[in-house]
Design an enzyme around this catalytic site. Structure first.
Site, PDB file in Angstrom:
ATOM      1  N   SER A 134      -9.724  31.855  41.109  1.00  0.00           N
ATOM      2  CA  SER A 134     -10.134  31.490  42.457  1.00  0.00           C
ATOM      3  C   SER A 134     -10.453  32.779  43.200  1.00  0.00           C
ATOM      4  O   SER A 134     -10.044  33.856  42.757  1.00  0.00           O
ATOM      5  CB  SER A 134      -8.972  30.774  43.149  1.00  0.00           C
ATOM      6  OG  SER A 134      -9.190  30.702  44.541  1.00  0.00           O
ATOM      7  N   TYR A 179       0.446  30.683  45.243  1.00  0.00           N
ATOM      8  CA  TYR A 179      -0.846  30.356  44.625  1.00  0.00           C
ATOM      9  C   TYR A 179      -1.674  31.626  44.371  1.00  0.00           C
ATOM     10  O   TYR A 179      -2.157  31.854  43.267  1.00  0.00           O
ATOM     11  CB  TYR A 179      -1.603  29.378  45.529  1.00  0.00           C
ATOM     12  CG  TYR A 179      -2.933  28.916  44.976  1.00  0.00           C
ATOM     13  CD1 TYR A 179      -2.996  27.980  43.959  1.00  0.00           C
ATOM     14  CD2 TYR A 179      -4.131  29.409  45.488  1.00  0.00           C
ATOM     15  CE1 TYR A 179      -4.221  27.548  43.451  1.00  0.00           C
ATOM     16  CE2 TYR A 179      -5.352  28.988  44.994  1.00  0.00           C
ATOM     17  CZ  TYR A 179      -5.395  28.058  43.980  1.00  0.00           C
ATOM     18  OH  TYR A 179      -6.607  27.630  43.485  1.00  0.00           O
ATOM     19  N   LYS A 229      -2.933  33.270  40.873  1.00  0.00           N
ATOM     20  CA  LYS A 229      -4.360  33.435  40.590  1.00  0.00           C
ATOM     21  C   LYS A 229      -4.713  34.909  40.355  1.00  0.00           C
ATOM     22  O   LYS A 229      -5.601  35.216  39.566  1.00  0.00           O
ATOM     23  CB  LYS A 229      -5.215  32.832  41.707  1.00  0.00           C
ATOM     24  CG  LYS A 229      -5.123  31.300  41.779  1.00  0.00           C
ATOM     25  CD  LYS A 229      -5.702  30.639  40.530  1.00  0.00           C
ATOM     26  CE  LYS A 229      -5.678  29.119  40.611  1.00  0.00           C
ATOM     27  NZ  LYS A 229      -6.222  28.487  39.391  1.00  0.00           N
TER      28      LYS A 229
HETATM   29  N1  LIG Z   1     -10.613  22.917  44.868  1.00  0.00           N
HETATM   30  C1  LIG Z   1     -10.588  24.167  45.299  1.00  0.00           C
HETATM   31  O1  LIG Z   1     -10.699  24.441  46.492  1.00  0.00           O
HETATM   32  C2  LIG Z   1     -10.443  25.282  44.301  1.00  0.00           C
HETATM   33  C3  LIG Z   1     -10.866  26.569  44.673  1.00  0.00           C
HETATM   34  C4  LIG Z   1     -10.717  27.599  43.759  1.00  0.00           C
HETATM   35  C5  LIG Z   1     -10.149  27.355  42.526  1.00  0.00           C
HETATM   36  N2  LIG Z   1      -9.732  26.098  42.197  1.00  0.00           N
HETATM   37  C6  LIG Z   1      -9.103  25.899  40.881  1.00  0.00           C
HETATM   38  O2  LIG Z   1      -9.852  24.972  40.136  1.00  0.00           O
HETATM   39  C7  LIG Z   1      -9.009  24.338  39.184  1.00  0.00           C
HETATM   40  C8  LIG Z   1      -9.291  22.845  39.196  1.00  0.00           C
HETATM   41  O3  LIG Z   1      -9.017  22.343  40.475  1.00  0.00           O
HETATM   42  P1  LIG Z   1      -9.811  21.132  41.142  1.00  0.00           P
HETATM   43  O4  LIG Z   1     -10.286  21.599  42.458  1.00  0.00           O
HETATM   44  O5  LIG Z   1     -10.756  20.552  40.193  1.00  0.00           O
HETATM   45  O6  LIG Z   1      -8.579  20.155  41.433  1.00  0.00           O
HETATM   46  P2  LIG Z   1      -8.277  18.663  40.964  1.00  0.00           P
HETATM   47  O7  LIG Z   1      -7.015  18.301  41.634  1.00  0.00           O
HETATM   48  O8  LIG Z   1      -9.475  17.811  41.167  1.00  0.00           O
HETATM   49  O9  LIG Z   1      -8.041  18.815  39.395  1.00  0.00           O
HETATM   50  C9  LIG Z   1      -6.925  19.460  38.864  1.00  0.00           C
HETATM   51  C10 LIG Z   1      -6.543  18.735  37.586  1.00  0.00           C
HETATM   52  O10 LIG Z   1      -5.424  19.436  36.986  1.00  0.00           O
HETATM   53  C11 LIG Z   1      -4.511  18.473  36.546  1.00  0.00           C
HETATM   54  N3  LIG Z   1      -3.151  19.020  36.446  1.00  0.00           N
HETATM   55  C12 LIG Z   1      -2.318  19.397  37.453  1.00  0.00           C
HETATM   56  N4  LIG Z   1      -1.142  19.775  36.964  1.00  0.00           N
HETATM   57  C13 LIG Z   1      -1.216  19.630  35.612  1.00  0.00           C
HETATM   58  C14 LIG Z   1      -0.293  19.836  34.556  1.00  0.00           C
HETATM   59  N5  LIG Z   1       0.960  20.256  34.785  1.00  0.00           N
HETATM   60  N6  LIG Z   1      -0.694  19.587  33.290  1.00  0.00           N
HETATM   61  C15 LIG Z   1      -1.950  19.126  33.035  1.00  0.00           C
HETATM   62  N7  LIG Z   1      -2.848  18.911  33.997  1.00  0.00           N
HETATM   63  C16 LIG Z   1      -2.487  19.151  35.274  1.00  0.00           C
HETATM   64  C17 LIG Z   1      -4.576  17.360  37.575  1.00  0.00           C
HETATM   65  O11 LIG Z   1      -4.060  16.146  37.060  1.00  0.00           O
HETATM   66  C18 LIG Z   1      -6.075  17.312  37.862  1.00  0.00           C
HETATM   67  O12 LIG Z   1      -6.743  16.406  37.003  1.00  0.00           O
HETATM   68  C19 LIG Z   1      -7.578  24.724  39.568  1.00  0.00           C
HETATM   69  O13 LIG Z   1      -7.109  25.723  38.688  1.00  0.00           O
HETATM   70  C20 LIG Z   1      -7.732  25.288  40.956  1.00  0.00           C
HETATM   71  O14 LIG Z   1      -6.736  26.258  41.236  1.00  0.00           O
HETATM   72  C21 LIG Z   1      -9.887  25.059  43.053  1.00  0.00           C
END
Ligand SMILES: NC(=O)c1ccc[n+]([C@@H]2O[C@H](COP(=O)([O-])OP(=O)(O)OC[C@H]3O[C@@H](n4cnc5c(N)ncnc54)[C@H](O)[C@@H]3O)[C@@H](O)[C@H]2O)c1
Ligand SMILES: *[C@@H]1O[C@H](CO)[C@@H](O)[C@H](O)[C@H]1NC(C)=O
Length: 300
Positions: free
Chosen positions: A172, A185, A189
């Site tokens: 991120s 967090y 990251k």
């Molecule tokens: N959405 C944002 O603003 C954002 C920004 C930067 C980075 N990210 C990163 O992107 C990645 C995906 O996030 P997203 O935005 O698609 O969120 P999301 O909530 O849509 O998807 C996250 C997925 O991870 C799964 N998950 C959570 N804990 C888990 C575990 N213990 N074991 C297996 N699966 C697990 C959840 O069930 C979900 O399907 C993450 O690593 C997040 O940190 C997100």
């Protein structure tokens, strides 16, 4: 080698790389074929993970989908199959080392060696530092960084043997700078970015030039990962744009994918800015998410 010679060589490598980058601006980028490649994605039940799976399905890769959410990965798999790709689902809690090791063995025997590993699963609590529970801090580190060690230990050996493969890390922008209410967090990251950077140099020094690495670092994305995120200086991205750019970065062997790319300028600048200016910019950003969390932490 003589250190002076080393520096001269370094100088020419730098010139070569800049020239190469300049030329690449004008010719369409080569994309590697991922058709028939086994692509494993953690956290594939929703958001960036699901959409990344669909992009690989369009490219006719074989998908291995991991998540704790069973219904979610079944739905992702169904959508991948509609695009003509094979998809396998595994319910795995990525905060549990033993579950990861056990699922990895099953994948190797029933699907095969993973060609592209995408560590995407993540959690966030978004709580002021002193309100964070110990178990929340532990969960953040288990899912956001420790899991990367267990999956990579499982799938890298086969890649090393063939000198072929790709390991992608979803970090991120929070892996490059600190944001309020995200101490655990951001720290996890930063760990993920460090994991990616170290693995990249280690693979290079071991001569494994056929194993590539990519790190995705977006600003907020509208996946519902954090509720109604907003910042004043950055846009909020759609998961479709993020997944497309991510897969595009992987098939063109990009090591760092910062989204939107303009944020890179700020990240570079911030290394030279005085702390007072950085804190002021952070206040100007006025990061907001999850109204409930906000009311716990708001300074009244
Ligand atoms: N959405 C944002 O603003 C954002 C920004 C930067 C980075 N990210 C990163 O992107 C990645 C995906 O996030 P997203 O935005 O698609 O969120 P999301 O909530 O849509 O998807 C996250 C997925 O991870 C799964 N998950 C959570 N804990 C888990 C575990 N213990 N074991 C297996 N699966 C697990 C959840 O069930 C979900 O399907 C993450 O690593 C997040 O940190 C997100
Ligand atoms: C990416 O790296 C792989 C492995 O070294 C290589 O085969 C491929 O040609 C590269 N693709 C691009 C687009 O650079």
């Amino acid at each position: 080698m003589n250190i002076i010679l080393d520096y001269i060589t370094l100088f020419f490598i730098a010139i070569y790389s800049y020239l190469e980058a300049l030329i690449k601006l004008f010719i369409p980028e080569k994309r590697k074929s991922v058709s028939g490649d086994i692509v494993l994605i953690t956290g594939a039940a929703h958001g960036i993970g699901r959409l990344t799976a669909l992009e690989f399905a369009k490219l006719q890769s074989i998908l291995v989908l991991w998540d704790i959410n069973k219904d979610g990965i079944e739905e992702t798999a169904e959508q991948c199959r509609k695009l003509g790709a094979k998809a396998f689902t595994y319910v795995v809690d990525c905060s549990k080392r033993n579950e990861i090791y056990a699922a990895a063995e099953k994948v190797k025997t029933t699907v095969g060696d993973v060609d592209i590993l995408i560590n995407n699963a993540g959690v966030v609590f978004g709580v002021e530092f002193l309100n964070l529970q110990d178990h929340q801090i532990e969960k953040t580190f288990e899912v956001n960084i420790l899991a990367h060690f267990w999956t990579t230990k499982s799938f890298l050996p086969a890649m090393m043997k063939k000198n072929r493969g790709h390991i992608a890390t979803v970090a991120s922008v929070c892996g490059h700078l600190g944001l309020t209410y995200l101490v655990d967090y951001c720290a996890s990251k930063f760990g993920a970015v460090g994991f990616h950077e170290c693995l990249t140099v280690e693979l290079a020094s071991l001569g494994k030039d056929g194993i590539k690495t990519s790190c995705l670092c977006p600003v907020f994305v509208t996946t519902g990962f954090v509720n109604t995120p907003s910042t004043r200086l950055w846009p909020v991205l759609t998961p479709e744009y993020v997944a497309k750019s991510f897969v595009n970065g992987i098939v063109t062997n990009k090591t760092m994918i910062i989204l939107p790319p303009s944020v890179n300028t700020y990240l570079t600048l911030s290394k030279f800015l005085p702390q007072r200016v950085i804190s002021r910019i952070s206040e100007m950003q006025d990061v907001q998410f999850g109204t409930k969390l906000r009311s716990i932490t708001k300074k009244d």
